[in-house]
Enzyme design. Structure first.
Site, PDB file in Angstrom:
ATOM      1  N   CYS A   8       0.836  -1.209   0.000  1.00 46.64           N
ATOM      2  CA  CYS A   8       0.000   0.000   0.000  1.00 46.64           C
ATOM      3  C   CYS A   8       0.865   1.251   0.000  1.00 46.64           C
ATOM      4  O   CYS A   8       1.779   1.388   0.817  1.00 46.64           O
ATOM      5  CB  CYS A   8      -0.920   0.005   1.220  1.00 46.64           C
ATOM      6  SG  CYS A   8      -1.938   1.495   1.358  1.00 46.64           S
TER       7      CYS A   8
ATOM      8  N   CYS B 292      -2.859  -0.218   9.201  1.00 44.90           N
ATOM      9  CA  CYS B 292      -2.115  -1.481   9.128  1.00 44.90           C
ATOM     10  C   CYS B 292      -0.743  -1.282   9.765  1.00 44.90           C
ATOM     11  O   CYS B 292      -0.172  -0.195   9.690  1.00 44.90           O
ATOM     12  CB  CYS B 292      -1.930  -1.932   7.681  1.00 44.90           C
ATOM     13  SG  CYS B 292      -3.468  -2.289   6.798  1.00 44.90           S
TER      14      CYS B 292
ATOM     15  N   PHE C  36     -22.154 -14.708  24.824  1.00 43.28           N
ATOM     16  CA  PHE C  36     -21.767 -13.548  24.018  1.00 43.28           C
ATOM     17  C   PHE C  36     -22.213 -13.791  22.570  1.00 43.28           C
ATOM     18  O   PHE C  36     -21.424 -13.698  21.630  1.00 43.28           O
ATOM     19  CB  PHE C  36     -20.253 -13.299  24.080  1.00 43.28           C
ATOM     20  CG  PHE C  36     -19.689 -13.234  25.474  1.00 43.28           C
ATOM     21  CD1 PHE C  36     -19.654 -12.029  26.165  1.00 43.28           C
ATOM     22  CD2 PHE C  36     -19.185 -14.370  26.099  1.00 43.28           C
ATOM     23  CE1 PHE C  36     -19.127 -11.968  27.455  1.00 43.28           C
ATOM     24  CE2 PHE C  36     -18.655 -14.324  27.376  1.00 43.28           C
ATOM     25  CZ  PHE C  36     -18.622 -13.111  28.062  1.00 43.28           C
TER      26      PHE C  36
ATOM     27  N   ASN D 270     -24.476 -15.200  15.197  1.00 48.12           N
ATOM     28  CA  ASN D 270     -23.473 -15.656  14.235  1.00 48.12           C
ATOM     29  C   ASN D 270     -23.134 -17.134  14.407  1.00 48.12           C
ATOM     30  O   ASN D 270     -23.002 -17.877  13.425  1.00 48.12           O
ATOM     31  CB  ASN D 270     -22.211 -14.799  14.380  1.00 48.12           C
ATOM     32  CG  ASN D 270     -21.216 -14.988  13.261  1.00 48.12           C
ATOM     33  OD1 ASN D 270     -21.561 -14.929  12.086  1.00 48.12           O
ATOM     34  ND2 ASN D 270     -19.958 -15.198  13.620  1.00 48.12           N
TER      35      ASN D 270
ATOM     36  N   CYS E 173     -10.418 -12.716  20.860  1.00 48.92           N
ATOM     37  CA  CYS E 173      -9.787 -11.629  20.107  1.00 48.92           C
ATOM     38  C   CYS E 173      -8.658 -10.999  20.913  1.00 48.92           C
ATOM     39  O   CYS E 173      -8.191  -9.907  20.585  1.00 48.92           O
ATOM     40  CB  CYS E 173     -10.822 -10.574  19.706  1.00 48.92           C
ATOM     41  SG  CYS E 173     -11.741  -9.860  21.081  1.00 48.92           S
TER      42      CYS E 173
END
Length: 452
Positions: free
Chosen positions: A93, A102, A314, A319, A409
């Protein structure tokens, strides 16, 4: 410890009264990078201080510029490479040197995966004192063109009388002017190419807060505004979105709402023939391909049987819960926010799923006392936020589950919660990383625990 400004730099006064050596912002220092830290920055040690250098790789000799310092810790940005790591590549990039979105584009994708695997293994060993019995292969999608939502920074520059549009610079509130971003999915890249020009053409650009882009079953542009939009500006935004094939959503003081009240947003779970509705502000995984792989792996590891009951903690919009319900006798899904519970229920009914029940509960508190706890479960799935699920896992063994999948995460809180689970008699059977955010140091992981 107090902090004082002096001559454009930073001066620190230790509590004992002895003044520390000044490390001015902007100072350049030659360093030997020893290794890469958990946040993707290179680590160097010199004169009793630890330097964290963004853009640097282990084994490199570099020149770094100081961004800030506190005590014995210095934060810096790579300025020049004297001796490069053999792993280093030219960032794909053109905005990488300035944009803060990033931080690993200088490392090839295979190297990024190896780094994330190492960081997860180190956390598990250091905090929990364990390693999985088996390491799963990383779950990966494309390394570019994967991000289906993005927040675009917008700010009216009073002095220059111009609108800044782009993404935040690293460790700064500065906005880097950007009209292309290779990590976005193609439909959002197309919108991004023309968005700055459209926003700058508005008669009252100073009314804008920021802009969010979404891609799912449809594309959407959410414009947050701090004052009412003039009619001509609204018309211009509507025309832009029509041409781009995107929905226009607005948000002032209330909740986000589509300009066309009949429009809806959603995302597909194609292997299960499902479509989940969602709204700007709802949590949704940004990487659609890895999200699908993640759900498939979670179902394979949990292996719910047709006679079993599964607990999904959660649960968000459903999902995991809705695909789980296709295999299990019943799914009990729990979420902390009532509005999300209601939307998850609506998603279940919209996909003809009637063996899933949804509850609201404060999951930062122990589970004891909840009406659904006493029912017993064969398997549990947890997908907590970065804070982890410390209070929940304290009593997880009382649920009677033989199998538990933990989607994380944050490797640090996964390792902390692993220690608790192992202490309750669970074995860390399998673990692996989920490459949800290529080109960044963000590590997502999945772990399978089995009783006994």
């Amino acid at each position: 410890m107090s902090r004082k400004k002096s001559n454009g730099g930073l001066r620190f006064q230790p509590a004992g009264g002895n003044r520390a050596t000044q490390i001015p912002v902007g100072k350049k220092q030659r360093l030997l990078i020893e290794r890469v830290a958990g946040d993707g920055r290179g680590i160097a040690f010199i004169e009793g201080r630890t330097w964290f250098v963004s853009g640097a790789l282990g084994g490199e000799e570099v020149e770094a510029r100081v961004l800030g310092a506190r005590g014995k810790v210095v934060e810096a940005r790579l300025e020049r490479v004297f001796q490069a790591s053999p792993e280093r590549r030219e960032a794909p990039c053109r905005h990488y040197a300035r944009c803060g979105g990033c931080n690993l584009q200088h490392l090839p994708h295979d190297g990024q995966l190896a780094l994330k695997q190492r960081l997860l293994a180190e956390q598990l060993q250091r905090v929990a004192g364990v390693q999985p019995e088996e390491w799963a292969a990383p779950l990966c999608g494309p390394e570019f063109g994967y991000r289906r939502r993005a927040r675009v920074a917008v700010r009216w520059d009073v002095k220059q009388r111009q609108l800044d549009v782009g993404f935040r610079a690293e460790a700064s509130q500065d906005i880097v002017a950007i009209d292309d971003c290779p990590v976005l999915v193609q439909p959002l890249q197309a919108i991004m190419r023309h968005l700055p020009t459209v926003l700058r053409s508005l008669s009252k650009p100073q009314t804008l807060g920021h802009v969010e882009l979404f891609s799912g079953t449809a594309e959407a542009v959410l414009v947050r505004h701090v004052a009412a939009l003039p009619a001509e500006d609204l018309a211009r935004l509507e025309a832009f979105c029509r041409e781009a094939g995107a929905q226009l959503w607005l948000q002032g003081e209330g909740d986000p709402a589509p300009v066309d009240a009949a429009q809806r947003l959603g995302f597909a779970l194609e292997p299960w023939g499902m479509e989940l509705a969602w709204r700007p502000g709802d949590f949704v995984q940004v990487n659609a391909q890895v999200n699908t792989l993640m759900i498939q792996q979670a179902l394979a590891w949990l292996a719910p049987q047709a006679h079993e009951r599964v607990l999904d903690l959660f649960c968000g919009l459903g999902n995991f819960a809705l695909p789980l319900a296709r295999q299990a006798r019943e799914v009990v899904a729990v979420e902390g926010v009532q509005a999300m519970v209601e939307r998850a229920e609506a998603n279940a009914h919209g996909n003809n799923v009637y063996n899933a029940r949804f509850f609201q509960a404060d999951l930062s508190q122990p589970l004891a006392g909840a009406e659904w706890v006493a029912e017993g479960f064969s398997a549990v799935l947890l997908d907590p936020p970065r804070d982890g699920a410390y209070e929940v896992v304290q009593g997880i063994a009382r649920l009677g589950a033989k199998r538990l999948v933990y989607v994380s995460c944050n490797p640090a809180t996964l390792a902390r919660d692993t220690q608790v689970l192992v202490g309750q008699g669970y074995r860390l059977k399998r673990a692996g990383i989920l490459d949800m955010f290529p080109q960044t140091a963000h590590v997502e992981a999945m772990a399978l625990f089995e009783a006994g």
